[in-house]
Design a protein around this motif. Structure first.
Motif, mmCIF file in Angstrom:
data_model
loop_
_atom_site.group_PDB
_atom_site.id
_atom_site.type_symbol
_atom_site.label_atom_id
_atom_site.label_comp_id
_atom_site.label_asym_id
_atom_site.label_seq_id
_atom_site.Cartn_x
_atom_site.Cartn_y
_atom_site.Cartn_z
ATOM 1 N N ARG A 55 -27.662 -27.199 31.503
ATOM 2 C CA ARG A 55 -28.432 -25.977 31.741
ATOM 3 C C ARG A 55 -29.230 -26.123 33.028
ATOM 4 O O ARG A 55 -30.059 -27.032 33.155
ATOM 5 C CB ARG A 55 -29.364 -25.667 30.585
ATOM 6 C CG ARG A 55 -30.091 -24.318 30.774
ATOM 7 C CD ARG A 55 -30.829 -23.874 29.550
ATOM 8 N NE ARG A 55 -31.999 -24.699 29.284
ATOM 9 C CZ ARG A 55 -32.837 -24.497 28.278
ATOM 10 N NH1 ARG A 55 -32.610 -23.500 27.438
ATOM 11 N NH2 ARG A 55 -33.877 -25.273 28.091
ATOM 12 N N ARG A 69 -28.878 -20.742 33.602
ATOM 13 C CA ARG A 69 -27.504 -20.572 33.161
ATOM 14 C C ARG A 69 -26.971 -21.921 32.721
ATOM 15 O O ARG A 69 -27.428 -22.963 33.199
ATOM 16 C CB ARG A 69 -26.620 -20.010 34.287
ATOM 17 C CG ARG A 69 -26.737 -18.497 34.455
ATOM 18 C CD ARG A 69 -25.861 -17.986 35.563
ATOM 19 N NE ARG A 69 -24.445 -18.260 35.301
ATOM 20 C CZ ARG A 69 -23.468 -17.935 36.151
ATOM 21 N NH1 ARG A 69 -23.773 -17.344 37.309
ATOM 22 N NH2 ARG A 69 -22.220 -18.204 35.864
ATOM 23 N N HIS A 102 -29.935 -12.125 31.114
ATOM 24 C CA HIS A 102 -30.814 -13.255 30.827
ATOM 25 C C HIS A 102 -32.082 -12.794 30.109
ATOM 26 O O HIS A 102 -32.531 -13.412 29.138
ATOM 27 C CB HIS A 102 -31.175 -13.971 32.119
ATOM 28 C CG HIS A 102 -32.110 -15.118 31.938
ATOM 29 N ND1 HIS A 102 -31.714 -16.340 31.444
ATOM 30 C CD2 HIS A 102 -33.445 -15.221 32.161
ATOM 31 C CE1 HIS A 102 -32.759 -17.147 31.377
ATOM 32 N NE2 HIS A 102 -33.810 -16.491 31.806
ATOM 33 N N ILE A 129 -31.079 -11.808 26.474
ATOM 34 C CA ILE A 129 -30.757 -12.969 25.648
ATOM 35 C C ILE A 129 -32.012 -13.709 25.207
ATOM 36 O O ILE A 129 -32.113 -14.184 24.073
ATOM 37 C CB ILE A 129 -29.809 -13.919 26.411
ATOM 38 C CG1 ILE A 129 -28.429 -13.274 26.569
ATOM 39 C CG2 ILE A 129 -29.684 -15.271 25.702
ATOM 40 C CD1 ILE A 129 -27.503 -14.009 27.505
ATOM 41 N N LYS A 133 -24.279 -13.648 20.361
ATOM 42 C CA LYS A 133 -24.842 -14.585 21.330
ATOM 43 C C LYS A 133 -23.742 -15.223 22.171
ATOM 44 O O LYS A 133 -23.909 -15.438 23.376
ATOM 45 C CB LYS A 133 -25.636 -15.670 20.604
ATOM 46 C CG LYS A 133 -26.984 -15.199 20.068
ATOM 47 C CD LYS A 133 -27.726 -16.322 19.356
ATOM 48 C CE LYS A 133 -29.079 -15.844 18.844
ATOM 49 N NZ LYS A 133 -29.792 -16.907 18.099
ATOM 50 N N GLY A 149 -23.417 -14.777 26.185
ATOM 51 C CA GLY A 149 -23.337 -15.948 27.037
ATOM 52 C C GLY A 149 -22.115 -15.911 27.935
ATOM 53 O O GLY A 149 -22.166 -16.309 29.103
#
Length: 363
Positions: free
Chosen positions: A19, A36, A76, A79, A93, A97
């Motif tokens: 990440r 990300r 983003h 989420i 989810k 993603g």
């Protein structure tokens, strides 16, 4: 000054993800941050370097600057919003993603068009993804775009994902899912149990795959529900358990339901060790992955873990339970799905009953 950092994140299946977080601080406080996740560290580093350079050159995107505000940034925000993405199920989810890592995410909100959405769907279809799955992608993307103005006060009210739906349907790129009617044979179940039993003995976690598979069939629960039921929710007198937040398209949270644990299902629960507040304190994804690996090793084709739920409902019908009684176990709010299961099991018996009724009228 913008910066990036990379965090190594091992997953339950043993793979590693990276990440990358890009942020900007002022007086020791974050004023902007985005991240990300990538499968390779080199990709995470490339993206982090690129985003830092963009922020240094263009500055932090403002909420009303749709010329610079990307679809990815909006994704983003969605989420990481506890009231939106935070309440999404595992499937949603996963889709969000995936969208975050797509070419669509790189476009600014002002650039995004219907043609971009159609091209995305074409690419997905070319890889073998079904129209029903692509339809979910577009629905979730539409929800994200719809949230821009009312939730985040971003000056954006367009929704190319919603506008594209009629054309996507016409092009047969999206569509409704086909209902499955797959049931495992007795031989397949025996092979699966034997394979899962061996897997339980050789894994460090010692997941009781055999008990969980049999319980999934007998209780008609989804694997996510099986792994969430708690000892505190057991009713010894009624021999039942409360299944919390059971899936319901009309109600995402608070849909609790008391479910009877019939026959062997109750016995299986009673023999589980009380090592946690959960009856089956295991990762549902690990169980699904283990099932898939054993299934593949046995060359059992076209069998999903979710098909065990249908198997359980079919067994209850074969035992003589009514549709309403089966619904108390499966949790179906609409009986249409169960009607379909029932009629597929007994098409000839329904004709026989009708013919007998007609004969009695004639007499």
């Amino acid at each position: 000054m913008a910066y990036y950092s990379i965090e190594k994140r091992p997953r339950a299946d043993g793979t590693v993800r990276y990440r990358c977080t890009v942020g900007v601080k002022s007086n020791g406080k974050y004023i902007y941050r985005e991240n990300r996740t990538f499968g390779k560290q080199a990709h995470a580093k490339t993206w982090g370097t690129m985003r830092v350079a963009e922020l240094e050159q263009n500055g932090i995107p403002t909420q009303n600057d749709t010329e610079n505000f990307t679809v990815g940034t909006l994704l983003h925000k969605y989420i990481n919003d506890p009231n939106l993405g935070g309440k999404a199920g595992r499937a949603k989810k996963c889709v969000l993603g995936m969208l975050l890592g797509s070419e669509l995410a790189k476009l600014t909100l002002s650039e995004l068009s219907v043609s971009h959405v159609i091209e995305y769907c074409k690419q997905r279809r070319s890889t073998g993804v079904t129209p029903s799955t692509i339809s979910h992608d577009i629905s979730y993307l539409s929800s994200v775009l719809k949230s821009a103005k009312p939730v985040y006060n971003i000056d954006y009210t367009l929704n190319p994902a919603h506008e594209a739906r009629s054309m996507l349907t016409q092009m047969e790129l999206i569509g409704k899912s086909q209902r499955r009617s797959r049931r495992p044979t007795g031989e397949e179940i025996d092979k699966l149990i034997e394979g899962l039993r061996k897997r339980s003995c050789h894994r460090d976690g010692k997941i009781p795959y055999e008990d969980i598979l049999n319980f999934s069939i007998l209780s008609c629960m989804r694997i996510g529900e099986v792994c969430k039921i708690r000892w505190d929710d057991i009713d010894e007198k009624q021999r039942s358990v409360i299944v919390r937040d059971r899936k319901d398209p009309r109600k995402k949270v608070g849909n609790h339901m008391s479910v009877p644990l019939l026959g062997e299902a109750w016995v299986i629960v009673q023999r589980q060790p009380k090592i946690s507040e959960l009856i089956f304190p295991y990762n549902s994804r690990s169980i699904s992955d283990g099932f898939q690996k054993v299934r593949n090793a046995l060359d059992i084709e076209d069998l999903h873990y979710h098909d065990l739920r249908r198997e359980g409902a079919s067994r209850l019908f074969e035992a003589g339970f009514s549709i309403e009684e089966v619904a108390q176990v499966t949790g179906h709010r609409s009986l249409n799905v169960l009607w379909q299961v029932y009629t597929e099991l007994y098409p000839q018996s329904l004709h026989d009953k009708f013919n007998k009724l007609m004969e009695q009228k004639v007499e």
